[in-house]
Write a protein that holds these residues in place. Structure first.
Motif, PDB file in Angstrom:
ATOM      1  N   TRP A 116      -8.689  -7.858  14.434  1.00  0.00           N
ATOM      2  CA  TRP A 116      -7.414  -8.000  14.660  1.00  0.00           C
ATOM      3  C   TRP A 116      -6.704  -6.536  15.382  1.00  0.00           C
ATOM      4  O   TRP A 116      -6.332  -6.800  16.466  1.00  0.00           O
ATOM      5  CB  TRP A 116      -6.180  -7.854  13.336  1.00  0.00           C
ATOM      6  N   VAL A 117      -7.365  -5.393  15.209  1.00  0.00           N
ATOM      7  CA  VAL A 117      -6.997  -4.360  15.982  1.00  0.00           C
ATOM      8  C   VAL A 117      -7.640  -4.330  17.423  1.00  0.00           C
ATOM      9  O   VAL A 117      -7.151  -4.005  18.499  1.00  0.00           O
ATOM     10  CB  VAL A 117      -7.149  -2.919  15.210  1.00  0.00           C
ATOM     11  N   LYS A 118      -9.002  -4.839  17.422  1.00  0.00           N
ATOM     12  CA  LYS A 118      -9.752  -4.794  18.541  1.00  0.00           C
ATOM     13  C   LYS A 118      -9.215  -5.751  19.599  1.00  0.00           C
ATOM     14  O   LYS A 118      -8.917  -5.547  20.772  1.00  0.00           O
ATOM     15  CB  LYS A 118     -11.206  -5.340  18.251  1.00  0.00           C
ATOM     16  N   ALA A 119      -8.228  -6.999  19.264  1.00  0.00           N
ATOM     17  CA  ALA A 119      -7.662  -7.775  19.970  1.00  0.00           C
ATOM     18  C   ALA A 119      -6.520  -7.272  20.520  1.00  0.00           C
ATOM     19  O   ALA A 119      -5.946  -7.729  21.409  1.00  0.00           O
ATOM     20  CB  ALA A 119      -7.289  -9.277  19.186  1.00  0.00           C
ATOM     21  N   ARG A 120      -5.978  -6.101  19.960  1.00  0.00           N
ATOM     22  CA  ARG A 120      -4.860  -5.440  20.536  1.00  0.00           C
ATOM     23  C   ARG A 120      -5.213  -4.340  21.243  1.00  0.00           C
ATOM     24  O   ARG A 120      -4.523  -3.191  21.477  1.00  0.00           O
ATOM     25  CB  ARG A 120      -3.836  -5.464  19.402  1.00  0.00           C
ATOM     26  N   GLY A 121      -6.694  -3.983  21.798  1.00  0.00           N
ATOM     27  CA  GLY A 121      -6.951  -3.046  22.532  1.00  0.00           C
ATOM     28  C   GLY A 121      -7.658  -1.664  21.643  1.00  0.00           C
ATOM     29  O   GLY A 121      -7.867  -0.643  22.476  1.00  0.00           O
ATOM     30  N   CYS A 122      -7.855  -1.930  20.690  1.00  0.00           N
ATOM     31  CA  CYS A 122      -8.425  -0.744  19.787  1.00  0.00           C
ATOM     32  C   CYS A 122      -9.981  -0.727  19.770  1.00  0.00           C
ATOM     33  O   CYS A 122     -10.442  -1.819  19.690  1.00  0.00           O
ATOM     34  CB  CYS A 122      -7.938  -0.622  18.549  1.00  0.00           C
ATOM     35  N   ASP A 123     -10.370   0.396  19.849  1.00  0.00           N
ATOM     36  CA  ASP A 123     -12.022   0.427  20.040  1.00  0.00           C
ATOM     37  C   ASP A 123     -12.607   1.097  18.659  1.00  0.00           C
ATOM     38  O   ASP A 123     -13.793   1.314  18.641  1.00  0.00           O
ATOM     39  CB  ASP A 123     -12.589   1.024  21.014  1.00  0.00           C
ATOM     40  N   THR A 124     -11.735   1.436  17.629  1.00  0.00           N
ATOM     41  CA  THR A 124     -12.122   2.220  16.580  1.00  0.00           C
ATOM     42  C   THR A 124     -11.203   1.770  15.272  1.00  0.00           C
ATOM     43  O   THR A 124      -9.893   1.769  15.385  1.00  0.00           O
ATOM     44  CB  THR A 124     -12.181   3.711  16.582  1.00  0.00           C
ATOM     45  N   LEU A 125     -11.592   1.665  14.083  1.00  0.00           N
ATOM     46  CA  LEU A 125     -11.093   1.292  13.176  1.00  0.00           C
ATOM     47  C   LEU A 125     -11.169   2.564  11.786  1.00  0.00           C
ATOM     48  O   LEU A 125     -12.268   3.088  11.714  1.00  0.00           O
ATOM     49  CB  LEU A 125     -11.588   0.186  12.152  1.00  0.00           C
ATOM     50  N   VAL A 126     -10.157   3.126  11.445  1.00  0.00           N
ATOM     51  CA  VAL A 126      -9.685   4.274  10.769  1.00  0.00           C
ATOM     52  C   VAL A 126      -9.003   3.966   9.504  1.00  0.00           C
ATOM     53  O   VAL A 126      -8.015   3.354   9.669  1.00  0.00           O
ATOM     54  CB  VAL A 126      -9.192   5.371  11.646  1.00  0.00           C
ATOM     55  N   GLY A 127      -9.161   4.501   8.250  1.00  0.00           N
ATOM     56  CA  GLY A 127      -8.510   4.165   7.258  1.00  0.00           C
ATOM     57  C   GLY A 127      -9.034   4.775   6.026  1.00  0.00           C
ATOM     58  O   GLY A 127     -10.333   5.324   6.188  1.00  0.00           O
ATOM     59  N   PRO A 128      -8.563   4.501   4.842  1.00  0.00           N
ATOM     60  CA  PRO A 128      -7.104   3.986   4.534  1.00  0.00           C
ATOM     61  C   PRO A 128      -6.039   4.666   4.935  1.00  0.00           C
ATOM     62  O   PRO A 128      -6.102   5.893   4.816  1.00  0.00           O
ATOM     63  CB  PRO A 128      -7.200   3.651   2.952  1.00  0.00           C
ATOM     64  N   MET A 129      -4.957   4.067   5.621  1.00  0.00           N
ATOM     65  CA  MET A 129      -3.749   4.695   6.160  1.00  0.00           C
ATOM     66  C   MET A 129      -2.761   3.675   5.732  1.00  0.00           C
ATOM     67  O   MET A 129      -2.822   2.532   6.245  1.00  0.00           O
ATOM     68  CB  MET A 129      -3.477   4.965   7.448  1.00  0.00           C
ATOM     69  N   SER A 130      -1.885   4.098   4.904  1.00  0.00           N
ATOM     70  CA  SER A 130      -0.761   3.072   4.082  1.00  0.00           C
ATOM     71  C   SER A 130       0.554   3.445   4.336  1.00  0.00           C
ATOM     72  O   SER A 130       1.296   3.959   3.410  1.00  0.00           O
ATOM     73  CB  SER A 130      -1.304   2.838   2.649  1.00  0.00           C
ATOM     74  N   PRO A 131       1.267   3.505   5.483  1.00  0.00           N
ATOM     75  CA  PRO A 131       0.523   2.901   6.747  1.00  0.00           C
ATOM     76  C   PRO A 131       0.071   4.195   7.707  1.00  0.00           C
ATOM     77  O   PRO A 131      -0.541   3.771   8.819  1.00  0.00           O
ATOM     78  CB  PRO A 131       1.545   2.134   7.422  1.00  0.00           C
ATOM     79  N   SER A 132       0.342   5.487   7.539  1.00  0.00           N
ATOM     80  CA  SER A 132      -0.057   6.336   8.249  1.00  0.00           C
ATOM     81  C   SER A 132      -0.077   7.774   7.523  1.00  0.00           C
ATOM     82  O   SER A 132      -0.140   7.716   6.287  1.00  0.00           O
ATOM     83  CB  SER A 132       1.086   6.763   9.426  1.00  0.00           C
ATOM     84  N   THR A 133      -0.591   8.781   8.248  1.00  0.00           N
ATOM     85  CA  THR A 133      -0.712  10.180   7.408  1.00  0.00           C
ATOM     86  C   THR A 133       0.676  10.580   6.711  1.00  0.00           C
ATOM     87  O   THR A 133       0.397  11.430   5.975  1.00  0.00           O
ATOM     88  CB  THR A 133      -1.215  11.020   8.455  1.00  0.00           C
ATOM     89  N   ASN A 134       1.555  10.032   7.143  1.00  0.00           N
ATOM     90  CA  ASN A 134       2.874  10.507   6.489  1.00  0.00           C
ATOM     91  C   ASN A 134       3.279   9.785   5.501  1.00  0.00           C
ATOM     92  O   ASN A 134       4.338  10.007   4.555  1.00  0.00           O
ATOM     93  CB  ASN A 134       4.131  10.231   7.351  1.00  0.00           C
ATOM     94  N   TYR A 135       2.367   8.889   4.784  1.00  0.00           N
ATOM     95  CA  TYR A 135       2.366   8.033   3.572  1.00  0.00           C
ATOM     96  C   TYR A 135       1.157   8.371   2.909  1.00  0.00           C
ATOM     97  O   TYR A 135       0.701   9.544   2.861  1.00  0.00           O
ATOM     98  CB  TYR A 135       2.886   6.698   3.967  1.00  0.00           C
ATOM     99  N   GLU A 136       0.725   7.428   1.969  1.00  0.00           N
ATOM    100  CA  GLU A 136      -0.538   7.709   1.243  1.00  0.00           C
ATOM    101  C   GLU A 136      -1.662   7.434   2.252  1.00  0.00           C
ATOM    102  O   GLU A 136      -1.788   6.394   3.160  1.00  0.00           O
ATOM    103  CB  GLU A 136      -0.648   6.778   0.186  1.00  0.00           C
ATOM    104  N   ALA A 137      -2.524   8.463   2.230  1.00  0.00           N
ATOM    105  CA  ALA A 137      -3.998   8.285   3.151  1.00  0.00           C
ATOM    106  C   ALA A 137      -4.971   8.695   2.664  1.00  0.00           C
ATOM    107  O   ALA A 137      -4.984   9.576   1.554  1.00  0.00           O
ATOM    108  CB  ALA A 137      -3.311   9.100   4.574  1.00  0.00           C
ATOM    109  N   GLY A 138      -6.099   8.403   2.963  1.00  0.00           N
ATOM    110  CA  GLY A 138      -7.322   8.455   2.535  1.00  0.00           C
ATOM    111  C   GLY A 138      -8.035   7.852   1.273  1.00  0.00           C
ATOM    112  O   GLY A 138      -7.224   7.008   0.652  1.00  0.00           O
ATOM    113  N   LEU A 139      -9.129   7.938   1.238  1.00  0.00           N
ATOM    114  CA  LEU A 139      -9.986   7.212   0.049  1.00  0.00           C
ATOM    115  C   LEU A 139     -10.222   8.564  -1.205  1.00  0.00           C
ATOM    116  O   LEU A 139     -11.039   9.317  -0.743  1.00  0.00           O
ATOM    117  CB  LEU A 139     -11.010   6.665   0.419  1.00  0.00           C
TER     118      LEU A 139
END
Length: 333
Positions: A116-139
């Motif tokens: 899904w992210v590749k179809a929108r121009g992204c070349d790297t998948l990073v996570g977990p971000m729920s939904p960003s570092t300003n919320y819950e992040a990391g494993l």
């Protein structure tokens, strides 16, 4: 593991959204360390009306993995255009990941998010971000024997293995520190704070004024965006998103624990600690609608069991020790 057919599909109905939100209650049943989140807040973070997604700054798709008629896992695929513009990269993100001990389902979920992210121009998948570092992040990879503090992530030990089996590797170490407060440590800290105040007569530190909360939030946002601008994963927080975050945190704010520092009357730094609300949150079991659970949570909340230092920052060129030490002393004493 079930041999029923596996399929991963986007969430398209209110019923499937409910299944997405409710899945952790089954997966973590019997786990004494898991703290159920408020379902309303989870839905809010996924709602495209949330300021995080405003004006095309971000987008998301959420998926369920089905084993026959049973939900086996979930994931959110996230594009954060604001992040990529700020860091000049092409990252896509995944978050809200939960899964049975089912490597095939976990792989299919990650593959769906990556596609899904590749179809929108992204070349790297990073996570977990729920939904960003300003919320819950990391494993979580260590510390499974204790419950998390408020706004800290928690997951079973198997998640690292499931995700690494997909070829995902560590992007960054995120550390949480736990420390008891000793009277002698506070005495030393207060002495150092006193010396700092005498050496820096233009330094003034005060508690937040809840009667002027909106204005205080704007001061803190300006400090935060300057202080964190070079941190890993940071993106400037918009006024609307910061106000949303502040609104969620306001019920937990104790004025002596939210300090703002000024140098020559100019905002220079802040520190935010809040009482650890997770014991009370656990009693709510995801909802504030049950009056008995709400009463129990209120009674538990009266017993302060600890504090969580949520965030702090000092604007350049002010040095860290200039504001951190006096602020910490005032918060803890």
């Amino acid at each position: 593991m079930s041999t029923a057919a596996l399929r991963v599909v986007p969430v398209q109905t209110s019923g499937d959204l409910r299944r997405f939100v409710d899945l952790p209650w089954r997966l973590y049943a019997g786990d004494p360390c898991w703290v159920p989140p408020l379902k309303k807040q989870v839905r809010g973070a996924l709602d495209k009306k949330h300021p995080f997604y405003a004006d095309g700054a971000a987008d998301r798709e959420i998926f369920l993995a089905w084993r026959g008629t049973r939900v086996a896992g979930r994931i959110a695929a996230i594009t954060n255009r604001a992040h990529n513009a700020y860091h000049n990269d092409k990252w896509g993100f995944f978050g809200f990941f939960e899964c049975e001990d089912d490597p095939e389902a976990a792989a299919a979920l990650v593959e769906a998010a990556a596609a899904w992210v590749k179809a929108r121009g992204c070349d790297t998948l990073v996570g977990p971000m729920s939904p960003s570092t300003n919320y819950e992040a990391g494993l979580l990879v260590h510390g499974f024997d204790t419950p998390p503090s408020v706004m800290m992530t928690y997951n079973p030990p198997r998640y690292a293995e499931l995700l690494e089996a997909m070829g995902l590797v560590k992007a960054k170490d995120l550390f949480a520190y736990a420390s008891p407060v000793h009277p002698k440590s506070l005495e030393r800290l207060e002495k150092f704070a006193d010396r700092t105040r005498r050496r820096e007569p233009d330094l003034f530190i005060r508690s937040v004024n809840l009667k002027e909360f909106s204005n205080e939030v704007q001061i803190i946002r300006e400090i935060y965006n300057r202080a964190w601008e070079k941190n890993w994963g940071f993106i400037p927080v918009s006024e609307a998103e910061f106000a949303w975050l502040a609104k969620d945190l306001k019920p937990l704010v104790d004025p002596p624990l939210l300090r703002i520092g000024f140098i020559a009357n100019e905002p220079a730094g802040f520190l935010l600690a809040i009482p650890d609300a997770n014991p009370a949150l656990a009693a709510l079991n995801g909802s504030m609608a049950n009056p008995i659970r709400l009463l129990r949570a209120m009674l538990i909340g009266r017993r302060r069991v600890g504090l969580r230092l949520i965030t702090m920052g000092v604007k350049p060129p002010a040095s860290d020790h200039l504001l951190r030490c006096p602020s910490a002393a005032r918060v803890l004493t």
